[in-house]
Design a protein around this motif. Sequence first.
Motif, short mmCIF file in Angstrom:
data_model
loop_
_atom_site.label_atom_id
_atom_site.label_comp_id
_atom_site.label_asym_id
_atom_site.label_seq_id
_atom_site.Cartn_x
_atom_site.Cartn_y
_atom_site.Cartn_z
N THR A 47 0.84 -1.21 0.00
CA THR A 47 0.00 0.00 0.00
C THR A 47 0.87 1.25 0.00
OG1 THR A 47 -1.74 -1.17 1.22
CG2 THR A 47 -1.82 1.22 1.24
N GLY A 48 1.87 1.28 0.88
CA GLY A 48 2.76 2.43 0.93
C GLY A 48 3.54 2.63 -0.36
N PHE A 49 3.99 1.51 -0.93
CA PHE A 49 4.75 1.58 -2.17
C PHE A 49 3.93 2.22 -3.29
CE2 PHE A 49 5.61 -0.35 -6.30
CZ PHE A 49 6.93 -0.03 -6.49
N MET A 50 2.71 1.74 -3.48
CA MET A 50 1.88 2.28 -4.55
C MET A 50 1.46 3.71 -4.28
SD MET A 50 1.85 0.22 -7.00
CE MET A 50 0.61 1.08 -7.98
N LEU A 51 1.32 4.08 -3.00
CA LEU A 51 1.04 5.48 -2.67
C LEU A 51 2.20 6.36 -3.15
CD1 LEU A 51 -0.53 6.87 0.52
CD2 LEU A 51 1.59 7.87 -0.28
N GLY A 52 3.42 5.92 -2.90
CA GLY A 52 4.58 6.71 -3.32
C GLY A 52 4.69 6.82 -4.83
N VAL A 53 4.52 5.69 -5.53
CA VAL A 53 4.65 5.70 -6.99
C VAL A 53 3.57 6.55 -7.63
CG1 VAL A 53 4.47 4.24 -9.04
CG2 VAL A 53 5.85 3.49 -7.11
N THR A 54 2.34 6.43 -7.16
CA THR A 54 1.25 7.19 -7.76
C THR A 54 1.38 8.68 -7.47
OG1 THR A 54 -0.16 5.25 -7.46
CG2 THR A 54 -1.27 7.30 -7.98
N THR A 55 1.97 9.03 -6.33
CA THR A 55 2.20 10.44 -6.04
C THR A 55 3.11 11.07 -7.09
OG1 THR A 55 1.87 10.09 -3.67
CG2 THR A 55 3.09 12.06 -4.32
N LEU A 56 4.06 10.28 -7.59
CA LEU A 56 4.90 10.80 -8.68
C LEU A 56 4.05 11.21 -9.88
CD1 LEU A 56 7.97 8.38 -8.79
CD2 LEU A 56 8.01 10.83 -8.28
N LEU A 172 -5.46 -0.05 -3.56
CA LEU A 172 -5.85 0.88 -2.50
C LEU A 172 -4.80 1.97 -2.32
CD1 LEU A 172 -7.63 1.71 -0.09
CD2 LEU A 172 -6.32 0.06 1.30
N GLY A 173 -3.53 1.60 -2.35
CA GLY A 173 -2.48 2.59 -2.20
C GLY A 173 -2.51 3.63 -3.31
N ALA A 174 -2.73 3.16 -4.55
CA ALA A 174 -2.83 4.10 -5.66
C ALA A 174 -4.03 5.02 -5.50
CB ALA A 174 -2.92 3.32 -6.98
N SER A 175 -5.16 4.48 -5.04
CA SER A 175 -6.35 5.30 -4.85
C SER A 175 -6.14 6.34 -3.75
CB SER A 175 -7.54 4.41 -4.50
OG SER A 175 -7.82 3.50 -5.53
N LEU A 176 -5.49 5.94 -2.67
CA LEU A 176 -5.22 6.89 -1.58
C LEU A 176 -4.34 8.03 -2.06
CD1 LEU A 176 -4.59 4.47 1.43
CD2 LEU A 176 -6.52 6.03 1.12
N ALA A 177 -3.34 7.70 -2.88
CA ALA A 177 -2.48 8.76 -3.41
C ALA A 177 -3.28 9.73 -4.26
CB ALA A 177 -1.34 8.15 -4.23
N GLY A 178 -4.16 9.21 -5.10
CA GLY A 178 -4.97 10.09 -5.93
C GLY A 178 -5.86 11.01 -5.11
N MET A 179 -6.40 10.48 -3.99
CA MET A 179 -7.30 11.28 -3.17
C MET A 179 -6.56 12.29 -2.31
SD MET A 179 -10.29 8.64 -1.90
CE MET A 179 -9.14 7.56 -1.06
N LEU A 180 -5.38 11.93 -1.82
CA LEU A 180 -4.69 12.77 -0.85
C LEU A 180 -3.66 13.71 -1.47
CD1 LEU A 180 -4.10 10.07 1.93
CD2 LEU A 180 -5.95 11.74 1.76
N ALA A 181 -3.01 13.26 -2.55
CA ALA A 181 -1.94 14.08 -3.11
C ALA A 181 -2.47 15.36 -3.75
CB ALA A 181 -1.14 13.27 -4.14
N ALA A 182 -3.59 15.28 -4.44
CA ALA A 182 -4.10 16.48 -5.13
C ALA A 182 -4.45 17.60 -4.15
CB ALA A 182 -5.31 16.10 -5.99
N PRO A 183 -5.20 17.36 -3.06
CA PRO A 183 -5.46 18.44 -2.12
C PRO A 183 -4.20 18.97 -1.46
CG PRO A 183 -6.88 16.55 -1.66
CD PRO A 183 -5.93 16.15 -2.73
N LEU A 184 -3.28 18.07 -1.12
CA LEU A 184 -2.03 18.51 -0.50
C LEU A 184 -1.21 19.34 -1.48
CD1 LEU A 184 -0.28 18.38 2.03
CD2 LEU A 184 0.70 16.26 1.17
#
Length: 231
Positions: A47-56, A172-184
């Motif tokens: 989950t953490g890995f995909m969050l990081g990659v999708t944030t890129l 799930l990690g990719a989805s979390l990145a999409g939801m959280l990275a844009a507002p941040l």
Amino acid sequence: MAAVIAAVGAASAPARSARFRPGAGEVPAPPVLAVARLAWPSYLGATGFMLGVTTLDVVVPAQLSRLGHDPAHAGLLLGVFALTGTVGGLVYGSRNWPGSASRHALLLVLVLCAALGVLPLLPGPWAIAALLAVAGLAGPPALIARSLTLQARLPATAAATGFSGLSAVAGLGASLAGMLAAPLLRSAGPAATLVTAAAVTALAALVGAAREARPPPAPVLGGADGTSTEG
């Protein structure tokens, strides 16, 4: 990266087909919660890995715009990441490497986190491309090592359930990145977004690796029939 996740799912197909082969002596699927108790460190790391990659994917265009370059060039830069990732995955899978798969996964994810943290300091597209080339070499091998770690922790009867869960939490990690990275990104800018993603990804990897360094909880899955033996 999606191709690697698909490959992880495909790897469970032999176990799935063997488990449901008709005839006497069929092995029942173990309880999902029992599998999750063994697999959660790998799930957390994925989950953490995909969050990081999708944030890129979300932040690189904004970072280029901040530096005064065309954000459309982000596609080329992320293509470099994908290309070197393919090479990295093939090289990692081509031989046996010293050390455990869990340690490989941790070290490779920390390389990705370092790239996320350094990227805001770079002056232009060429430097970003070089950094993403290095990060790409670590990306897919980290997820492959993560799946190998999971395979080692699970009995054969739990493989299908375990790897299905791994694919799900990666999404799930990719989805979390999409939801959280844009507002941040809107509120704090590219640098803060990348550093936050690096910290969250590193924390998930470290917590998962610390748990994997300990023996799995016992008894969670019991005996040859794969049923739970918990009280």
